[in-house]
Design an enzyme around this catalytic site. Structure first.
Site, PDB file in Angstrom:
ATOM      1  N   GLY A   1       0.818  -1.225   0.000  1.00  0.00           N
ATOM      2  CA  GLY A   1       0.000   0.000   0.000  1.00  0.00           C
ATOM      3  C   GLY A   1       0.848   1.269   0.000  1.00  0.00           C
ATOM      4  O   GLY A   1       2.087   1.215   0.017  1.00  0.00           O
ATOM      5  N   ALA A   2       0.161   2.433  -0.002  1.00  0.00           N
ATOM      6  CA  ALA A   2       0.876   3.722  -0.046  1.00  0.00           C
ATOM      7  C   ALA A   2       1.765   3.881   1.183  1.00  0.00           C
ATOM      8  O   ALA A   2       2.927   4.299   1.087  1.00  0.00           O
ATOM      9  CB  ALA A   2      -0.129   4.871  -0.133  1.00  0.00           C
ATOM     10  N   VAL A   3       1.241   3.533   2.366  1.00  0.00           N
ATOM     11  CA  VAL A   3       2.043   3.644   3.593  1.00  0.00           C
ATOM     12  C   VAL A   3       3.086   2.520   3.644  1.00  0.00           C
ATOM     13  O   VAL A   3       4.247   2.743   4.006  1.00  0.00           O
ATOM     14  CB  VAL A   3       1.132   3.608   4.841  1.00  0.00           C
TER      15      VAL A   3
ATOM     16  N   SER B   1      -1.654  -9.834  -3.976  1.00  0.00           N
ATOM     17  CA  SER B   1      -0.291  -9.287  -4.109  1.00  0.00           C
ATOM     18  C   SER B   1       0.783 -10.326  -3.804  1.00  0.00           C
ATOM     19  O   SER B   1       1.980 -10.043  -3.955  1.00  0.00           O
ATOM     20  CB  SER B   1      -0.098  -8.101  -3.155  1.00  0.00           C
TER      21      SER B   1
ATOM     22  N   ARG C   1      -7.425   1.982  18.329  1.00  0.00           N
ATOM     23  CA  ARG C   1      -6.826   3.205  18.903  1.00  0.00           C
ATOM     24  C   ARG C   1      -7.483   3.639  20.213  1.00  0.00           C
ATOM     25  O   ARG C   1      -6.815   4.133  21.106  1.00  0.00           O
ATOM     26  CB  ARG C   1      -6.911   4.352  17.888  1.00  0.00           C
TER      27      ARG C   1
ATOM     28  N   CYS D   1      -3.070   9.901  10.823  1.00  0.00           N
ATOM     29  CA  CYS D   1      -2.057  10.813  10.281  1.00  0.00           C
ATOM     30  C   CYS D   1      -2.340  12.281  10.593  1.00  0.00           C
ATOM     31  O   CYS D   1      -1.409  13.077  10.738  1.00  0.00           O
ATOM     32  CB  CYS D   1      -1.895  10.605   8.787  1.00  0.00           C
TER      33      CYS D   1
ATOM     34  N   GLN E   1      -5.808  18.595   4.419  1.00  0.00           N
ATOM     35  CA  GLN E   1      -5.278  17.242   4.285  1.00  0.00           C
ATOM     36  C   GLN E   1      -4.979  16.851   2.840  1.00  0.00           C
ATOM     37  O   GLN E   1      -5.790  17.081   1.940  1.00  0.00           O
ATOM     38  CB  GLN E   1      -6.270  16.244   4.890  1.00  0.00           C
TER      39      GLN E   1
ATOM     40  N   GLY F   1      -3.693  10.781   2.028  1.00  0.00           N
ATOM     41  CA  GLY F   1      -4.346  10.274   3.228  1.00  0.00           C
ATOM     42  C   GLY F   1      -5.426   9.254   2.869  1.00  0.00           C
ATOM     43  O   GLY F   1      -5.763   8.387   3.666  1.00  0.00           O
TER      44      GLY F   1
ATOM     45  N   LYS G   1     -11.610  11.487  15.343  1.00  0.00           N
ATOM     46  CA  LYS G   1     -10.314  10.845  15.614  1.00  0.00           C
ATOM     47  C   LYS G   1      -9.315  11.860  16.167  1.00  0.00           C
ATOM     48  O   LYS G   1      -8.605  11.588  17.136  1.00  0.00           O
ATOM     49  CB  LYS G   1      -9.739  10.233  14.327  1.00  0.00           C
TER      50      LYS G   1
ATOM     51  N   HIS H   1       0.093  16.699   5.305  1.00  0.00           N
ATOM     52  CA  HIS H   1      -1.049  17.367   5.920  1.00  0.00           C
ATOM     53  C   HIS H   1      -0.564  18.661   6.606  1.00  0.00           C
ATOM     54  O   HIS H   1       0.540  18.700   7.164  1.00  0.00           O
ATOM     55  CB  HIS H   1      -1.678  16.487   7.004  1.00  0.00           C
TER      56      HIS H   1
HETATM   57  C1  2RA Z   1      -6.970  10.874   5.654  1.00  0.00           C
HETATM   58  N1  2RA Z   1      -6.266  10.794   7.938  1.00  0.00           N
HETATM   59  O1  2RA Z   1      -6.169  11.791   5.438  1.00  0.00           O
HETATM   60  C2  2RA Z   1      -6.857  10.053   6.874  1.00  0.00           C
HETATM   61  C3  2RA Z   1      -6.118   8.798   6.590  1.00  0.00           C
HETATM   62  N2  2RA Z   1      -5.809   8.072   7.763  1.00  0.00           N
HETATM   63  O2  2RA Z   1      -7.875  10.585   4.879  1.00  0.00           O
END
Ligand code: 2RA
Length: 352
Positions: A16-18, A44, A103, A133, A160, A164, A229, A258
């Site tokens: 993935g991206a992360v 994958s 979390r 994030c 953002q 993300g 969050k 961000h």
């Molecule tokens: C976003 N923070 O930027 C969320 C991803 N975890 O969409």
């Protein structure tokens, strides 16, 4: 862990991206790991990815894939983590999870190594959570200010980046930018929307030539999950369960990094000089604040870097106990992969 080598690390969600950034970070930080095992969805499996200069084959997610794993880093959707993180923990791995699944679980610490590193050791479920994030992009700077001044209230707006929302977010912005480039769009109501059509990807509105006051899913009374969050996680990380927090999350046409505006009210009077001194010396923070010289953080400069960048430090005009800040942080690095790797390093230190 086998004698003479470091702990075995698994990366779940490696494609993935992360996950991609995480493999780069693991390749550049001190090499404390024995085997690094890559795990992803069955579609994958068999792909090879570079980590520490070697090509490593990706394994399909399964119970057996966690055999002998000491630390497992998860960056997968919430429901995948909710199912598989306890499986990995039951097999003896300490899980560092970057989803929202755990979390707010009181038995799962939510860790930012610069702010609350001591909490990582108390993990009755064998799971440690990595914050969202958006929270992570500001919390290192806020934690440093809180330690000195005592935080009493937060008012935050986010700007953002599309990454993300993962690879789909990046691809959507690139496609929309291609559609609007070189046009006169953005001059009459609805013209960008008509050009973009249904190619809005994971976003509710066009993000090219636009800002979208929405991230996440709908929660009670019009709040978004992302806003909740930031509030809930900031309270937990800072150990301030009743901290008043007001958040508005906004998506902007930036690929990665961000940004946030922060109004932070403290216990007593604060000074800009005092705040600058704290921010200039806090680990993981870079103070970039000389507006007369046109110097302040922007995503275009912060992207690809590790620190939390802070600028526009001002005392609130109408409240001597409050500061205004502008903060930028790479949402894929400190906002996700880097913080995960740092938590894993804290855990690995327990083996030494
Ligand atoms: C976003 N923070 O930027 C969320 C991803 N975890 O969409």
């Amino acid at each position: 862990m086998t004698a003479g080598s470091g702990p075995t690390l698994a990366v779940v969600g490696a494609t993935g991206a992360v996950g991609t950034v995480l493999l780069q970070i693991l390749s550049h930080r001190a090499d404390i790991w024995g085997e690094i095992r890559l795990i992803a969805s069955p579609r994958s499996a068999g792909r090879k990815l570079a980590v520490r200069g070697e090509q490593v084959e990706v394994l399909a997610l399964s119970e057996d894939a966690f055999d002998g794993v000491d630390v497992a880093l998860f960056d997968v959707p919430d429901e995948v983590s909710a199912h598989w993180a306890p499986v990995a923990a039951a097999k003896g791995a300490v899980v560092v999870d970057n989803s929202a699944a755990f979390r707010m679980d009181p038995e799962v610490p939510l860790v930012v190594p610069e702010v609350n590193p001591h909490t990582v050791r108390i993990r009755p479920r064998g799971i440690v959570a990595n914050p969202n994030c958006t929270t992570l992009s500001m919390i290192v700077a806020l934690g440093a200010l809180h330690a000195e001044f005592g935080l009493r209230e937060l008012v935050v707006s986010s700007y953002q980046a599309v990454s993300g929302a993962g690879r789909a977010g990046i691809e959507t912005l690139r496609e929309q930018l291609a559609l609007v480039a070189g046009t006169e769009l953005g001059t009459s109501p609805g013209d960008v929307r008509r050009a973009v059509g249904d190619r809005t990807g994971p976003f509710p509105e066009p993000v090219a030539l636009n800002v979208v006051p929405w991230a996440g899913s709908l929660r009670e009374d019009g709040w978004s999950s992302e806003e909740m969050k930031v509030r809930d996680e900031s309270r937990k990380i800072l150990g301030l369960p009743r901290l008043p927090v007001a958040v508005t999350c906004v998506r902007v046409p930036v690929v990665t990094t961000h940004s946030l505006t922060v109004h932070a009210r403290f216990q007593g009077e604060v000074t800009v000089d005092g705040a600058r001194e704290i921010l200039a010396t806090a680990p993981g923070v870079v103070l970039c604040d000389d507006p007369a010289a046109g110097e302040f953080p922007t995503p275009a400069d912060a992207v690809g870097t590790d620190p939390t960048w802070v600028g526009r430090v001002r005392r609130a005009l109408d409240d001597p106990t409050a500061l205004e800040l502008f903060v930028c942080g790479d949402n894929l690095r400190k906002g996700a992969a880097l913080n995960t790797a740092q938590i894993a390093e804290l855990i690995a230190a327990e083996w030494r």
